[in-house]
Motif scaffolding. Structure first.
Motif, PDB file in Angstrom:
ATOM      1  N   TRP A 147       0.954  -1.128  -0.167  1.00 44.71           N
ATOM      2  CA  TRP A 147       0.066  -0.023  -0.069  1.00 44.71           C
ATOM      3  C   TRP A 147       0.970   1.256   0.056  1.00 44.71           C
ATOM      4  CZ3 TRP A 147      -4.417   1.499  -1.375  1.00 44.71           C
ATOM      5  CH2 TRP A 147      -5.090   2.967  -0.870  1.00 44.71           C
ATOM      6  N   LYS A 148       1.911   1.300   0.817  1.00 40.66           N
ATOM      7  CA  LYS A 148       2.670   2.427   1.020  1.00 40.66           C
ATOM      8  C   LYS A 148       3.523   2.482  -0.432  1.00 40.66           C
ATOM      9  CE  LYS A 148       3.639   2.234   5.836  1.00 40.66           C
ATOM     10  NZ  LYS A 148       4.571   1.904   6.913  1.00 40.66           N
ATOM     11  N   LYS A 149       3.927   1.647  -1.111  1.00 38.55           N
ATOM     12  CA  LYS A 149       4.577   1.581  -2.285  1.00 38.55           C
ATOM     13  C   LYS A 149       3.466   2.209  -3.278  1.00 38.55           C
ATOM     14  CE  LYS A 149       7.661   0.710  -5.457  1.00 38.55           C
ATOM     15  NZ  LYS A 149       8.986   1.273  -5.748  1.00 38.55           N
ATOM     16  N   LEU A 150       2.247   1.707  -3.328  1.00 38.50           N
ATOM     17  CA  LEU A 150       1.464   2.241  -4.215  1.00 38.50           C
ATOM     18  C   LEU A 150       1.223   3.896  -4.039  1.00 38.50           C
ATOM     19  CD1 LEU A 150      -1.035   1.798  -6.322  1.00 38.50           C
ATOM     20  CD2 LEU A 150      -2.241   1.494  -4.539  1.00 38.50           C
ATOM     21  N   LEU A 151       1.117   4.163  -2.621  1.00 38.10           N
ATOM     22  CA  LEU A 151       1.011   5.705  -2.576  1.00 38.10           C
ATOM     23  C   LEU A 151       2.098   6.516  -2.985  1.00 38.10           C
ATOM     24  CD1 LEU A 151      -0.581   5.733   1.012  1.00 38.10           C
ATOM     25  CD2 LEU A 151      -1.808   5.947  -1.142  1.00 38.10           C
ATOM     26  N   GLU A 152       3.449   5.828  -2.890  1.00 38.29           N
ATOM     27  CA  GLU A 152       4.733   6.441  -3.446  1.00 38.29           C
ATOM     28  C   GLU A 152       4.494   6.747  -4.807  1.00 38.29           C
ATOM     29  OE1 GLU A 152       7.752   4.060  -1.542  1.00 38.29           O
ATOM     30  OE2 GLU A 152       7.349   4.827   0.349  1.00 38.29           O
ATOM     31  N   SER A 153       3.968   5.810  -5.619  1.00 41.28           N
ATOM     32  CA  SER A 153       4.046   5.931  -6.911  1.00 41.28           C
ATOM     33  C   SER A 153       2.741   6.477  -7.530  1.00 41.28           C
ATOM     34  CB  SER A 153       3.678   4.360  -7.517  1.00 41.28           C
ATOM     35  OG  SER A 153       4.952   3.635  -6.816  1.00 41.28           O
ATOM     36  N   ALA A 154       1.902   7.289  -6.705  1.00 44.82           N
ATOM     37  CA  ALA A 154       0.820   7.862  -7.072  1.00 44.82           C
ATOM     38  C   ALA A 154       1.151   9.202  -8.082  1.00 44.82           C
ATOM     39  CB  ALA A 154       0.057   8.638  -5.955  1.00 44.82           C
ATOM     40  N   ASP A 155       2.134   9.892  -7.960  1.00 48.98           N
ATOM     41  CA  ASP A 155       2.425  11.025  -8.878  1.00 48.98           C
ATOM     42  C   ASP A 155       2.837  10.331 -10.202  1.00 48.98           C
ATOM     43  OD1 ASP A 155       2.155  12.961  -6.851  1.00 48.98           O
ATOM     44  OD2 ASP A 155       3.918  13.042  -6.253  1.00 48.98           O
ATOM     45  N   GLU A 156       3.722   9.375 -10.366  1.00 48.69           N
ATOM     46  CA  GLU A 156       3.907   8.734 -11.351  1.00 48.69           C
ATOM     47  C   GLU A 156       2.848   8.228 -12.348  1.00 48.69           C
ATOM     48  OE1 GLU A 156       7.215   5.067 -13.070  1.00 48.69           O
ATOM     49  OE2 GLU A 156       7.299   5.793 -11.076  1.00 48.69           O
ATOM     50  N   ILE A 157       2.192   7.680 -11.660  1.00 47.97           N
ATOM     51  CA  ILE A 157       0.841   6.982 -12.128  1.00 47.97           C
ATOM     52  C   ILE A 157       0.009   8.223 -12.831  1.00 47.97           C
ATOM     53  CG2 ILE A 157      -1.370   5.927 -11.747  1.00 47.97           C
ATOM     54  CD1 ILE A 157       0.268   4.075  -9.638  1.00 47.97           C
ATOM     55  N   ASN A 158      -0.232   9.006 -11.853  1.00 48.90           N
ATOM     56  CA  ASN A 158      -1.040  10.493 -12.372  1.00 48.90           C
ATOM     57  C   ASN A 158      -0.558  10.922 -13.522  1.00 48.90           C
ATOM     58  OD1 ASN A 158      -3.018  10.375 -10.547  1.00 48.90           O
ATOM     59  ND2 ASN A 158      -2.030  11.470  -8.999  1.00 48.90           N
ATOM     60  N   GLU A 159       0.800  10.975 -13.711  1.00 52.28           N
ATOM     61  CA  GLU A 159       1.530  11.494 -14.940  1.00 52.28           C
ATOM     62  C   GLU A 159       1.179  10.733 -16.246  1.00 52.28           C
ATOM     63  OE1 GLU A 159       3.223  14.435 -15.757  1.00 52.28           O
ATOM     64  OE2 GLU A 159       2.342  14.939 -13.712  1.00 52.28           O
ATOM     65  N   LYS A 160       1.103   9.319 -16.055  1.00 52.53           N
ATOM     66  CA  LYS A 160       0.968   8.310 -17.179  1.00 52.53           C
ATOM     67  C   LYS A 160      -0.486   8.508 -17.377  1.00 52.53           C
ATOM     68  CE  LYS A 160       4.820   5.112 -15.700  1.00 52.53           C
ATOM     69  NZ  LYS A 160       5.437   4.731 -16.924  1.00 52.53           N
ATOM     70  N   LEU A 161      -1.359   8.839 -16.436  1.00 49.81           N
ATOM     71  CA  LEU A 161      -2.848   9.000 -16.889  1.00 49.81           C
ATOM     72  C   LEU A 161      -3.040  10.157 -17.776  1.00 49.81           C
ATOM     73  CD1 LEU A 161      -4.691   8.132 -13.394  1.00 49.81           C
ATOM     74  CD2 LEU A 161      -4.945   6.843 -15.587  1.00 49.81           C
TER      75      LEU A 161
END
Length: 107
Positions: A90-104
């Motif tokens: 879960w923490k790793k997913l939260l840390e990746s949120a900005d990168e995921i938002n950029e890809k979206l």
């Protein structure tokens, strides 16, 4: 005749706590962030009509369970489709949120 042993499933499988022994109910979260979904009466967060996020304990470990639900006899029951993430995942997913938002933004 010996009992058959169940194979342990990995944390990234489709199956979650719904197909195991009953788990303790999640404690309601303390306070909430503005703009987030309100928890339902059972402590879960409703994503849409048939999807919820719940924090659960299973065998002494805490999981964030993101799962589809179905209705049977007027009750909401957890389905097989979903994922249970450990605290570290879960923490790793939260840390990746900005990168995921950029890809979206590419779509």
């Amino acid at each position: 005749m010996p009992k058959n042993k169940k194979q342990a499933s990995s944390s990234d499988s489709d199956s979650g706590p719904e197909d195991r022994n009953p788990v303790k109910k999640a404690k309601p979260s303390e306070g909430g962030a503005a703009g987030k979904s309100d928890p339902t009466d059972d402590g879960s967060i409703q994503l849409d009509k048939n999807r919820k996020i719940t924090v659960r304990e299973f065998k002494g470990k805490v999981y964030v369970d993101i799962r589809e639900f179905y209705e049977k006899d007027g009750k909401q029951l957890p389905g097989k489709k979903g994922i249970s993430l450990s605290g570290a995942q879960w923490k790793k997913l939260l840390e990746s949120a900005d990168e995921i938002n950029e890809k979206l933004k590419q779509f």
